[in-house]
Write a protein that holds these residues in place. Structure first.
Motif, PDB file in Angstrom:
ATOM      1  N   MET A   1     -27.392  20.871 -16.554  1.00  0.00           N
ATOM      2  CA  MET A   1     -27.926  21.573 -15.410  1.00  0.00           C
ATOM      3  C   MET A   1     -28.935  22.611 -15.898  1.00  0.00           C
ATOM      4  N   THR A   2     -30.078  22.691 -15.248  1.00  0.00           N
ATOM      5  CA  THR A   2     -31.136  23.601 -15.632  1.00  0.00           C
ATOM      6  C   THR A   2     -31.156  24.808 -14.702  1.00  0.00           C
ATOM      7  N   ASN A   3     -31.280  25.970 -15.309  1.00  0.00           N
ATOM      8  CA  ASN A   3     -31.399  27.202 -14.541  1.00  0.00           C
ATOM      9  C   ASN A   3     -32.800  27.252 -13.944  1.00  0.00           C
ATOM     10  N   PRO A   4     -32.941  27.317 -12.609  1.00  0.00           N
ATOM     11  CA  PRO A   4     -34.271  27.302 -11.998  1.00  0.00           C
ATOM     12  C   PRO A   4     -35.104  28.542 -12.328  1.00  0.00           C
ATOM     13  N   MET A   5     -34.462  29.644 -12.677  1.00  0.00           N
ATOM     14  CA  MET A   5     -35.203  30.870 -12.994  1.00  0.00           C
ATOM     15  C   MET A   5     -35.812  30.826 -14.390  1.00  0.00           C
ATOM     16  N   THR A   6     -35.073  30.269 -15.363  1.00  0.00           N
ATOM     17  CA  THR A   6     -35.557  30.267 -16.750  1.00  0.00           C
ATOM     18  C   THR A   6     -36.062  28.911 -17.190  1.00  0.00           C
ATOM     19  N   GLY A   7     -35.615  27.858 -16.522  1.00  0.00           N
ATOM     20  CA  GLY A   7     -35.977  26.512 -16.944  1.00  0.00           C
ATOM     21  C   GLY A   7     -35.160  26.009 -18.113  1.00  0.00           C
ATOM     22  N   HIS A   8     -34.157  26.788 -18.545  1.00  0.00           N
ATOM     23  CA  HIS A   8     -33.332  26.399 -19.677  1.00  0.00           C
ATOM     24  C   HIS A   8     -32.035  25.769 -19.197  1.00  0.00           C
ATOM     25  N   SER A   9     -31.606  24.737 -19.904  1.00  0.00           N
ATOM     26  CA  SER A   9     -30.316  24.132 -19.594  1.00  0.00           C
ATOM     27  C   SER A   9     -29.209  25.010 -20.156  1.00  0.00           C
ATOM     28  N   ALA A  10     -28.014  24.786 -19.686  1.00  0.00           N
ATOM     29  CA  ALA A  10     -26.866  25.527 -20.206  1.00  0.00           C
ATOM     30  C   ALA A  10     -26.710  25.261 -21.697  1.00  0.00           C
ATOM     31  N   TRP A  11     -26.926  24.019 -22.126  1.00  0.00           N
ATOM     32  CA  TRP A  11     -26.815  23.684 -23.546  1.00  0.00           C
ATOM     33  C   TRP A  11     -27.866  24.436 -24.362  1.00  0.00           C
ATOM     34  N   ARG A 117     -38.180  28.883 -26.801  1.00  0.00           N
ATOM     35  CA  ARG A 117     -38.425  29.535 -25.511  1.00  0.00           C
ATOM     36  C   ARG A 117     -39.915  29.581 -25.205  1.00  0.00           C
ATOM     37  N   PHE A 118     -40.735  29.815 -26.225  1.00  0.00           N
ATOM     38  CA  PHE A 118     -42.178  29.800 -26.011  1.00  0.00           C
ATOM     39  C   PHE A 118     -42.642  28.409 -25.586  1.00  0.00           C
TER      40      PHE A 118
END
Length: 138
Positions: A1-11, A117-118
């Motif tokens: 699942m991807t966080n819509p605010m950061t675009g990062h998955s939980a993994w 992250r970049f």
């Protein structure tokens, strides 16, 4: 699942947290020995003296020191060229080279987090044209 605010998955977030914990653990486990060496008269800002003392000890200390010195040199070349190549810029490369004086085992995992992250952020459709144009100019 991807966080819509950061675009990062939980993994991705877990992996980045593990990288940061490895970096912190590296400092906690290695710097007591650096402080002992400095109390005995060593200068941590003089890599020649630092590695020279380790080489003089011979055996395992020399092996690990030579291995770490070569790894450190490779890290410096990679981080400077990689930050420029992916568009982060040479200032970021210089920052991680400076952090590597604290310890490559700390700087390397922190660079992996910053790099990922970049790159994730650079794929954001709202900023992609700016990042791509800067990367292609360099």
């Amino acid at each position: 699942m991807t966080n819509p605010m950061t675009g990062h998955s939980a993994w991705t977030n877990v992996r980045h947290a593990l990288y940061v914990l490895v970096g912190i653990g590296a400092v906690v486990l290695t710097w007591p020995y650096a402080f002992d060496w400095m109390r005995a008269g060593g200068n941590i800002l003089n890599p020649i003296a630092f590695f020279g003392d380790a080489f003089a000890a011979g055996g395992t200390a020399a092996f690990l020191s030579i291995d770490m010195l070569i790894t450190w040199a490779a890290f410096i070349v990679w981080v400077v060229t990689d930050t420029t190549r992916i568009g982060m810029g040479p200032k970021w490369g210089a920052l991680f080279v400076a952090l590597s004086y604290i310890g490559v085992s700390m700087a390397f995992p922190l660079y992996l987090v910053a790099r990922e992250r970049f790159l994730d952020r650079s794929h954001d459709p709202l900023i992609e044209p700016v990042v791509r144009s800067e990367v292609t100019r360099g």
